[in-house]
Design a protein around this motif. Structure first.
Motif, PDB file in Angstrom:
ATOM      1  N   VAL A  80       0.835  -1.200   0.000  1.00 10.12           N
ATOM      2  CA  VAL A  80       0.000   0.000   0.000  1.00 10.12           C
ATOM      3  C   VAL A  80       0.876   1.259   0.000  1.00 10.12           C
ATOM      4  O   VAL A  80       0.580   2.241  -0.703  1.00 10.12           O
ATOM      5  N   ALA A  81       1.962   1.233   0.748  1.00 10.38           N
ATOM      6  CA  ALA A  81       2.884   2.374   0.762  1.00 10.38           C
ATOM      7  C   ALA A  81       3.518   2.576  -0.619  1.00 10.38           C
ATOM      8  O   ALA A  81       3.655   3.714  -1.093  1.00 10.38           O
ATOM      9  N   GLU A  82       3.910   1.475  -1.263  1.00  9.99           N
ATOM     10  CA  GLU A  82       4.469   1.563  -2.617  1.00  9.99           C
ATOM     11  C   GLU A  82       3.433   2.118  -3.590  1.00  9.99           C
ATOM     12  O   GLU A  82       3.739   2.952  -4.449  1.00  9.99           O
ATOM     13  N   PHE A  83       2.206   1.655  -3.455  1.00  5.14           N
ATOM     14  CA  PHE A  83       1.125   2.113  -4.335  1.00  5.14           C
ATOM     15  C   PHE A  83       0.920   3.618  -4.195  1.00  5.14           C
ATOM     16  O   PHE A  83       0.752   4.331  -5.196  1.00  5.14           O
ATOM     17  N   ARG A  84       0.957   4.119  -2.968  1.00  7.21           N
ATOM     18  CA  ARG A  84       0.810   5.561  -2.754  1.00  7.21           C
ATOM     19  C   ARG A  84       1.894   6.334  -3.505  1.00  7.21           C
ATOM     20  O   ARG A  84       1.632   7.384  -4.108  1.00  7.21           O
ATOM     21  N   GLU A  85       3.126   5.815  -3.454  1.00  8.66           N
ATOM     22  CA  GLU A  85       4.230   6.486  -4.149  1.00  8.66           C
ATOM     23  C   GLU A  85       4.020   6.493  -5.659  1.00  8.66           C
ATOM     24  O   GLU A  85       4.303   7.487  -6.333  1.00  8.66           O
ATOM     25  N   LEU A  86       3.527   5.381  -6.187  1.00  8.26           N
ATOM     26  CA  LEU A  86       3.363   5.269  -7.637  1.00  8.26           C
ATOM     27  C   LEU A  86       2.218   6.114  -8.169  1.00  8.26           C
ATOM     28  O   LEU A  86       2.148   6.387  -9.372  1.00  8.26           O
ATOM     29  N   LEU A  87       1.304   6.526  -7.289  1.00 13.62           N
ATOM     30  CA  LEU A  87       0.200   7.378  -7.743  1.00 13.62           C
ATOM     31  C   LEU A  87       0.699   8.732  -8.220  1.00 13.62           C
ATOM     32  O   LEU A  87       0.028   9.381  -9.034  1.00 13.62           O
ATOM     33  N   GLY A  88       1.865   9.145  -7.746  1.00  9.97           N
ATOM     34  CA  GLY A  88       2.405  10.443  -8.164  1.00  9.97           C
ATOM     35  C   GLY A  88       2.559  10.560  -9.671  1.00  9.97           C
ATOM     36  O   GLY A  88       2.002  11.471 -10.299  1.00  9.97           O
ATOM     37  N   PRO A  89       3.313   9.638 -10.316  1.00  9.35           N
ATOM     38  CA  PRO A  89       3.487   9.727 -11.771  1.00  9.35           C
ATOM     39  C   PRO A  89       2.394   9.030 -12.580  1.00  9.35           C
ATOM     40  O   PRO A  89       2.424   9.060 -13.815  1.00  9.35           O
ATOM     41  N   ALA A  90       1.423   8.403 -11.924  1.00  5.99           N
ATOM     42  CA  ALA A  90       0.422   7.605 -12.642  1.00  5.99           C
ATOM     43  C   ALA A  90      -0.616   8.485 -13.326  1.00  5.99           C
ATOM     44  O   ALA A  90      -1.092   9.478 -12.762  1.00  5.99           O
ATOM     45  N   THR A  91      -0.977   8.102 -14.551  1.00  5.84           N
ATOM     46  CA  THR A  91      -2.084   8.746 -15.263  1.00  5.84           C
ATOM     47  C   THR A  91      -3.351   7.904 -15.182  1.00  5.84           C
ATOM     48  O   THR A  91      -4.460   8.439 -15.231  1.00  5.84           O
ATOM     49  N   VAL A  92      -3.199   6.594 -15.071  1.00  3.67           N
ATOM     50  CA  VAL A  92      -4.293   5.640 -14.889  1.00  3.67           C
ATOM     51  C   VAL A  92      -3.727   4.466 -14.107  1.00  3.67           C
ATOM     52  O   VAL A  92      -2.549   4.120 -14.265  1.00  3.67           O
ATOM     53  N   VAL A  93      -4.556   3.838 -13.283  1.00  3.32           N
ATOM     54  CA  VAL A  93      -4.172   2.608 -12.591  1.00  3.32           C
ATOM     55  C   VAL A  93      -5.145   1.506 -12.990  1.00  3.32           C
ATOM     56  O   VAL A  93      -6.362   1.700 -12.944  1.00  3.32           O
ATOM     57  N   THR A  94      -4.620   0.351 -13.404  1.00  7.42           N
ATOM     58  CA  THR A  94      -5.459  -0.818 -13.640  1.00  7.42           C
ATOM     59  C   THR A  94      -5.259  -1.797 -12.491  1.00  7.42           C
ATOM     60  O   THR A  94      -4.146  -1.985 -12.001  1.00  7.42           O
ATOM     61  N   LEU A  95      -6.352  -2.413 -12.068  1.00  8.49           N
ATOM     62  CA  LEU A  95      -6.353  -3.357 -10.951  1.00  8.49           C
ATOM     63  C   LEU A  95      -6.945  -4.661 -11.467  1.00  8.49           C
ATOM     64  O   LEU A  95      -8.151  -4.737 -11.730  1.00  8.49           O
ATOM     65  N   SER A  96      -6.103  -5.673 -11.636  1.00  7.75           N
ATOM     66  CA  SER A  96      -6.515  -6.859 -12.377  1.00  7.75           C
ATOM     67  C   SER A  96      -6.242  -8.152 -11.624  1.00  7.75           C
ATOM     68  O   SER A  96      -5.212  -8.297 -10.967  1.00  7.75           O
ATOM     69  N   GLY A  97      -7.180  -9.098 -11.767  1.00 12.13           N
ATOM     70  CA  GLY A  97      -6.936 -10.460 -11.337  1.00 12.13           C
ATOM     71  C   GLY A  97      -7.423 -10.785  -9.940  1.00 12.13           C
ATOM     72  O   GLY A  97      -8.034  -9.972  -9.239  1.00 12.13           O
ATOM     73  N   SER A  98      -7.107 -12.004  -9.524  1.00 10.49           N
ATOM     74  CA  SER A  98      -7.557 -12.520  -8.231  1.00 10.49           C
ATOM     75  C   SER A  98      -6.713 -11.943  -7.097  1.00 10.49           C
ATOM     76  O   SER A  98      -5.630 -11.393  -7.315  1.00 10.49           O
ATOM     77  N   LEU A  99      -7.219 -12.103  -5.881  1.00 10.79           N
ATOM     78  CA  LEU A  99      -6.493 -11.679  -4.683  1.00 10.79           C
ATOM     79  C   LEU A  99      -5.816 -12.893  -4.057  1.00 10.79           C
ATOM     80  O   LEU A  99      -6.451 -13.938  -3.886  1.00 10.79           O
ATOM     81  N   PRO A 100      -4.549 -12.793  -3.662  1.00  9.81           N
ATOM     82  CA  PRO A 100      -3.898 -13.907  -2.986  1.00  9.81           C
ATOM     83  C   PRO A 100      -4.386 -14.033  -1.552  1.00  9.81           C
ATOM     84  O   PRO A 100      -4.931 -13.074  -0.979  1.00  9.81           O
ATOM     85  N   PRO A 101      -4.197 -15.189  -0.937  1.00  7.61           N
ATOM     86  CA  PRO A 101      -4.584 -15.350   0.471  1.00  7.61           C
ATOM     87  C   PRO A 101      -3.891 -14.316   1.354  1.00  7.61           C
ATOM     88  O   PRO A 101      -2.733 -13.958   1.126  1.00  7.61           O
TER      89      PRO A 101
END
Length: 310
Positions: free
Chosen positions: A118-139
Motif C-alpha cells: 500500500v505504501a508503494e502504491f501511494r508512491e506510484l500514484l504520483g506519476p500515474a495517469t491511470v491505474v489498472t487493478l486486475s486479477g484474483s487476490l492472494p490469500p
C-alpha cells in the motif's frame, strides 16, 4: 504513465505434448514460460503498443525473480514489493486437441507485506495517469483490497480501471472505480438479480454507480454508463487463443481512459485489440496486422437513453 497492479502474479509454464493421457507418463516436446497474471498481460500489451507503463504487485522467491527477469527482458518497467512466500506457477499442458490447466494457489500475504505494498502504491500514484487493478487476490489480502486502492487513487485524482471477479469485484464496484471491465460470467456472478434478455443495463446499474464495460467473447463489448448504452462487436469471429483477450481489452480501455476517448472511438479500439489478442499465440501479446485490419471495420451502436437494451 499507466500503472498496472497484479497482486497474484504467476510464472506461466506451457508444456507441449503429442496427446494428454490421464495417469500416463508424457515426454514434453517443448516448454515455454512467460510472466503471468492479468495485470502483467495488460502491461505487456501496453508496452507493445508503445505506451509508457509500469507493472507493480507482489513477488516472492526464485519464481518471483524469474517473473521479474522475464518482464525486464521484454523491456517492461516494474516496481514490485518483495514477499516471503513463493510466487505461484500456472501450468498448461497443450496437445493437438486442447489445453489442460493446473493453477497453483497464490502465497499468503502477511499484514506487513500488504502494508508495504500500500505504501508503494501511494508512491506510484504520483506519476500515474491511470491505474489498472486486475486479477484474483492472494490469500491474506483483505477482500476489499481493490476498494481500498481505488479510494487512494481517487483521493489522488488518478482514474482507476477494475478487472476482477467474485467478492473482490463487488467490493470494488462499491468503491466506484472510473471504469470496471468484468466479463459476462464474472458480472452475473455478483448481480443482485439475474437480468432478463433486455435487462442487463438495469441489473448493472443496481450494483455499480460508475461505468461498466462487459466483455462477452465473440459477441463483443457492451458499455453501460448512466443512461448511455453502447454495443460493439468484431465483424467476423477471430479464431485462436482467447485467454488474453480480456487483458488486451483492459489495455485499450486504460489508454482511452487516460486520453478521455469517447465511447464511439474507445469501444471499437478495444474490440479490435481484443480480436488481435485472440489471433496471438499467448496472453499478453497481440497480432499487429489483425489489429490494423480490424479497427476500421468495427462500428459501435447505441448512445444516450438507449432504452432498447434496458
Amino acid at each position: 504513465m499507466i500503472v498496472t497492479v497484479t497482486l497474484n502474479p504467476a510464472l506461466d509454464l506451457t508444456y507441449a505434448v503429442d496427446a494428454l493421457v490421464p495417469h500416463g507418463t508424457h515426454r514434453v516436446a517443448a516448454v515455454a514460460e512467460r510472466p503471468g497474471g492479468k495485470g502483467l498481460n495488460v502491461a505487456r500489451v501496453l508496452h507493445a503498443l508503445g505506451e509508457p507503463v509500469l507493472a507493480t504487485g507482489l513477488l516472492g522467491g526464485p519464481t518471483g525473480d524469474r517473473v521479474a527477469s522475464l518482464l525486464t527482458a521484454e523491456g517492461v518497467r516494474s516496481s514490485f514489493v518483495r514477499m516471503v512466500g513463493e510466487t505461484r506457477r500456472t501450468v498448461a499442458v497443450v496437445d493437438g486437441a486442447d489445453a489442460t490447466g493446473f493453477w497453483e494457489p497464490g502465497p499468503t500475504v502477511t499484514p506487513g507485506e500488504w502494508s508495504l505494498f500500500v505504501a508503494e502504491f501511494r508512491e506510484l500514484l504520483g506519476p500515474a495517469t491511470v491505474v489498472t487493478l486486475s486479477g484474483s487476490l492472494p490469500p491474506g489480502v483483505p477482500i476489499d483490497a481493490y476498494a481500498s486502492l481505488i479510494a487512494l487513487a481517487s483521493a489522488a485524482n488518478v482514474p482507476t480501471l477494475l478487472d476482477t471477479s467474485g467478492p473482490a469485484l463487488l467490493a470494488g464496484l462499491r468503491a466506484t472505480p472510473s471504469l470496471a471491465k468484468p466479463n459476462i460470467d464474472e458480472l452475473t456472478g455478483v448481480l443482485s438479480r439475474q437480468p432478463g434478455p433486455q435487462g442487463l443495463a438495469d441489473a448493472v446499474r443496481a450494483v455499480a454507480a460508475g461505468p461498466v464495460v462487459v466483455s462477452r467473447g465473440p459477441a463483443g463489448l457492451i458499455a453501460i454508463a448512466g443512461d448511455e448504452v453502447w454495443e460493439c462487436a468484431p465483424p467476423v469471429p477471430i479464431e485462436g487463443n482467447p485467454t488474453g483477450a480480456g487483458d488486451a481489452c483492459v489495455a485499450a480501455l486504460a489508454r482511452g481512459l487516460r486520453d478521455r476517448t469517447p465511447w464511439p472511438d474507445l469501444l471499437p479500439d478495444a474490440v479490435a485489440l481484443s480480436a488481435a489478442a485472440v489471433a496471438a499465440p499467448e496472453a499478453g501479446a497481440f497480432d499487429p496486422g489483425i489489429y490494423r485490419q480490424t479497427r476500421p471495420t468495427v462500428t459501435p451502436a447505441g448512445g444516450n437513453h438507449a432504452r432498447a437494451h434496458r
